[in-house]
Design a protein around this motif. Structure first.
Motif, mmCIF file in Angstrom:
data_model
loop_
_atom_site.group_PDB
_atom_site.id
_atom_site.type_symbol
_atom_site.label_atom_id
_atom_site.label_comp_id
_atom_site.label_asym_id
_atom_site.label_seq_id
_atom_site.Cartn_x
_atom_site.Cartn_y
_atom_site.Cartn_z
ATOM 1 N N GLU A 1 30.987 40.065 57.737
ATOM 2 C CA GLU A 1 30.136 39.840 56.446
ATOM 3 C C GLU A 1 30.713 40.654 55.328
ATOM 4 N N GLU A 2 31.051 41.883 55.572
ATOM 5 C CA GLU A 2 31.313 42.445 54.299
ATOM 6 C C GLU A 2 32.626 42.198 53.689
ATOM 7 N N VAL A 3 33.478 41.749 54.749
ATOM 8 C CA VAL A 3 34.987 41.495 54.230
ATOM 9 C C VAL A 3 34.784 39.972 53.406
ATOM 10 N N GLN A 4 33.915 39.179 54.116
ATOM 11 C CA GLN A 4 33.532 37.988 53.313
ATOM 12 C C GLN A 4 32.960 37.864 51.983
ATOM 13 N N LEU A 5 32.051 39.001 52.099
ATOM 14 C CA LEU A 5 31.491 39.141 50.921
ATOM 15 C C LEU A 5 32.320 39.660 49.715
ATOM 16 N N ARG A 6 33.208 40.493 50.168
ATOM 17 C CA ARG A 6 34.158 41.088 49.050
ATOM 18 C C ARG A 6 35.093 40.210 48.659
ATOM 19 N N ALA A 7 35.385 39.430 49.616
ATOM 20 C CA ALA A 7 36.458 38.177 49.136
ATOM 21 C C ALA A 7 36.118 37.368 48.411
ATOM 22 N N GLU A 8 34.722 36.976 48.538
ATOM 23 C CA GLU A 8 34.174 35.973 47.416
ATOM 24 C C GLU A 8 34.022 36.762 46.117
ATOM 25 N N ARG A 9 33.683 37.975 46.197
ATOM 26 C CA ARG A 9 33.465 38.507 45.042
ATOM 27 C C ARG A 9 34.769 38.771 44.163
ATOM 28 N N GLU A 10 35.895 39.084 45.170
ATOM 29 C CA GLU A 10 37.215 39.126 44.193
ATOM 30 C C GLU A 10 37.711 37.759 43.832
ATOM 31 N N ALA A 11 37.324 36.669 44.791
ATOM 32 C CA ALA A 11 37.711 35.218 44.424
ATOM 33 C C ALA A 11 36.864 35.215 42.954
ATOM 34 N N THR A 12 35.632 35.270 42.943
ATOM 35 C CA THR A 12 34.947 35.006 41.759
ATOM 36 C C THR A 12 35.568 35.506 40.576
ATOM 37 N N GLN A 13 35.756 36.982 40.692
ATOM 38 C CA GLN A 13 36.296 37.682 39.714
ATOM 39 C C GLN A 13 37.683 37.118 39.332
ATOM 40 N N GLY A 14 38.610 36.429 40.462
ATOM 41 C CA GLY A 14 39.691 36.369 40.229
ATOM 42 C C GLY A 14 39.989 34.835 39.470
ATOM 43 N N ASN A 15 38.859 34.196 39.538
ATOM 44 C CA ASN A 15 38.690 32.708 39.017
ATOM 45 C C ASN A 15 38.773 32.931 37.714
ATOM 46 N N ALA A 16 37.922 33.919 37.077
ATOM 47 C CA ALA A 16 37.982 34.301 35.587
ATOM 48 C C ALA A 16 39.467 34.780 35.141
ATOM 49 N N THR A 17 40.256 35.364 35.804
ATOM 50 C CA THR A 17 41.377 35.746 35.461
ATOM 51 C C THR A 17 42.746 35.005 35.852
ATOM 52 N N THR A 18 42.288 34.024 36.675
ATOM 53 C CA THR A 18 43.190 33.058 37.254
ATOM 54 C C THR A 18 43.971 32.209 35.862
ATOM 55 N N THR A 19 43.377 31.961 35.260
ATOM 56 C CA THR A 19 44.061 31.162 33.887
ATOM 57 C C THR A 19 44.890 32.004 33.114
ATOM 58 N N THR A 20 44.603 33.298 33.138
ATOM 59 C CA THR A 20 45.388 34.341 32.390
ATOM 60 C C THR A 20 46.718 34.572 33.358
ATOM 61 N N THR A 21 46.508 34.646 34.557
ATOM 62 C CA THR A 21 47.369 34.743 35.666
ATOM 63 C C THR A 21 48.574 33.812 35.688
ATOM 64 N N THR A 22 48.108 32.439 35.604
ATOM 65 C CA THR A 22 48.939 31.565 35.613
ATOM 66 C C THR A 22 49.542 31.316 34.368
ATOM 67 N N THR A 23 49.259 31.596 33.316
ATOM 68 C CA THR A 23 49.576 31.454 32.138
ATOM 69 C C THR A 23 50.940 32.725 31.619
ATOM 70 N N THR A 24 50.512 33.725 32.591
ATOM 71 C CA THR A 24 51.637 34.813 32.292
ATOM 72 C C THR A 24 52.624 34.628 33.507
ATOM 73 N N ALA A 25 52.842 33.555 33.803
ATOM 74 C CA ALA A 25 53.812 33.582 35.244
ATOM 75 C C ALA A 25 55.306 33.937 34.502
ATOM 76 N N ASP A 26 55.604 34.235 33.449
ATOM 77 C CA ASP A 26 56.808 34.967 33.043
ATOM 78 C C ASP A 26 57.018 36.233 33.665
ATOM 79 N N ASN A 27 56.162 37.013 33.839
ATOM 80 C CA ASN A 27 56.192 38.431 34.462
ATOM 81 C C ASN A 27 55.989 38.218 35.943
ATOM 82 N N GLY A 28 55.829 37.379 36.413
ATOM 83 C CA GLY A 28 55.656 37.033 38.037
ATOM 84 C C GLY A 28 54.271 37.387 38.587
ATOM 85 N N SER A 29 53.081 37.338 37.809
ATOM 86 C CA SER A 29 51.710 37.741 38.260
ATOM 87 C C SER A 29 51.352 36.466 39.180
#
Length: 108
Positions: free
Chosen positions: A50-78
């Protein structure tokens, strides 16, 4: 009880009954403790998952906010790093599922 053979018989019989009761009590207690231990381990494993799933969901939620930044900066391999992380997590989940299945099979 003037007959020593008869006395020895009843003494042996009483000894066997008491010994049998003590062994039964000890075995019951040991099985009870084993059951408690198994239940505690299952609960610990459930809480861990349960703790692992909660952390993964939290990170996924935080990751969704930064995904657009990450995919737009594909030049540096993010983007590649993100996919590698996802693949690593999937492999880890598969490994944990296999271990959990193995644990359940050994307890059955």
């Amino acid at each position: 009880m003037s007959n020593p053979v008869l006395h020895a018989f009843f003494l042996g019989r009483a000894f066997a009954e008491v010994l049998s009761e003590k062994v039964e009590e000890s075995l019951t207690e040991a099985l009870s403790e084993l059951g408690k231990f198994d239940a505690e381990q299952r609960e610990n494993l459930r809480q861990f998952i349960e703790e692992v799933q909660l952390r993964a969901e939290r990170e996924a939620t935080q990751g969704n906010a930064t995904t657009t930044t990450t995919t737009t900066t594909a030049d540096n391999g993010s983007s590649v790093d993100l996919q590698e992380t996802i693949d690593d997590l999937r492999a880890e989940i598969a490994r944990l599922k296999a271990e959990l299945k193995n644990y359940r099979n050994t307890k059955a």
